[in-house]
Design an enzyme around this catalytic site. Structure first.
Site, short mmCIF file in Angstrom:
data_model
loop_
_atom_site.label_atom_id
_atom_site.label_comp_id
_atom_site.label_asym_id
_atom_site.label_seq_id
_atom_site.Cartn_x
_atom_site.Cartn_y
_atom_site.Cartn_z
N PRO A 135 0.70 -1.22 -0.07
CA PRO A 135 0.03 0.06 0.04
C PRO A 135 0.78 1.35 -0.02
O PRO A 135 0.79 2.11 0.83
CB PRO A 135 -0.80 0.05 1.23
CG PRO A 135 -0.04 -0.91 2.44
CD PRO A 135 0.87 -1.87 1.56
N CYS A 136 1.43 1.68 -1.17
CA CYS A 136 2.10 2.90 -1.11
C CYS A 136 1.38 3.97 -1.17
O CYS A 136 1.85 5.11 -0.96
CB CYS A 136 3.26 2.78 -2.37
SG CYS A 136 2.36 2.27 -3.82
#
Length: 167
Positions: A135-136
């Site tokens: 989850p950047c």
């Protein structure tokens, strides 16, 4: 051999790449770093079991569920430093955000070294080959601003809103 599938999502098309055993990457159409270190023109369009699981995971995610990414085998083809950064992101719970500065401090206790890492961390986050799975999109600026996302800031905002994250 590498295999791919293109999946339509509420935020546009995602290309998923697998070697038949693990997911190798996931990219939004027209994003920065599309395809990462892979030549997608050499991959065969086939729906492997791994790709089917990844598509179901994404369907659940876009339905507002918080699927467990541990159910999808990911194979990282990145530098050791980027691997450290991406592993830190994988620990971030659904709906929570983290700053680039906080990631730097997760990597080192040395304040000066942490300051020097900020660009490298930003690059590692930006080149993440596993959009959504790692989850950047949950990484924000120190003041909570939405900064940098290879898939575009509108998608980043939509993903954070889907997760009901505060930023």
């Amino acid at each position: 051999m590498e295999y791919f599938q293109v999946m339509q999502t509420p935020l546009g098309k995602l290309t998923l790449l697998s070697d038949g055993q693990a997911l190798l990457g996931c990219w939004f159409e027209n994003q920065k770093h599309f395809g990462g270190k892979y030549d997608l023109t050499e991959a065969e369009e086939t729906n492997t079991l791994v790709l089917q699981k990844a598509q179901q995971w994404l369907t659940d995610y876009f339905a507002g569920k918080a699927p467990d990414v541990a159910t999808i085998p990911l194979k990282l083809k990145v530098s050791p430093f980027q691997q450290q950064v991406l592993q830190a992101l994988q620990q971030l719970p659904y709906g929570q955000t983290v700053t680039y500065k906080q990631i730097c401090h997760l990597l080192t206790d040395d304040e000066q070294r942490a300051k020097n890492l900020s660009r490298a961390v930003g690059h590692a986050v930006g080149a993440n080959p596993f959009m959504i799975f790692i989850p950047c999109h949950r990484v924000v600026g120190s003041n909570g601003s939405l900064t940098g996302y290879a898939g575009g800031l509108a998608r980043k905002k939509a993903l954070l809103n889907l997760e009901q994250a505060t930023f």
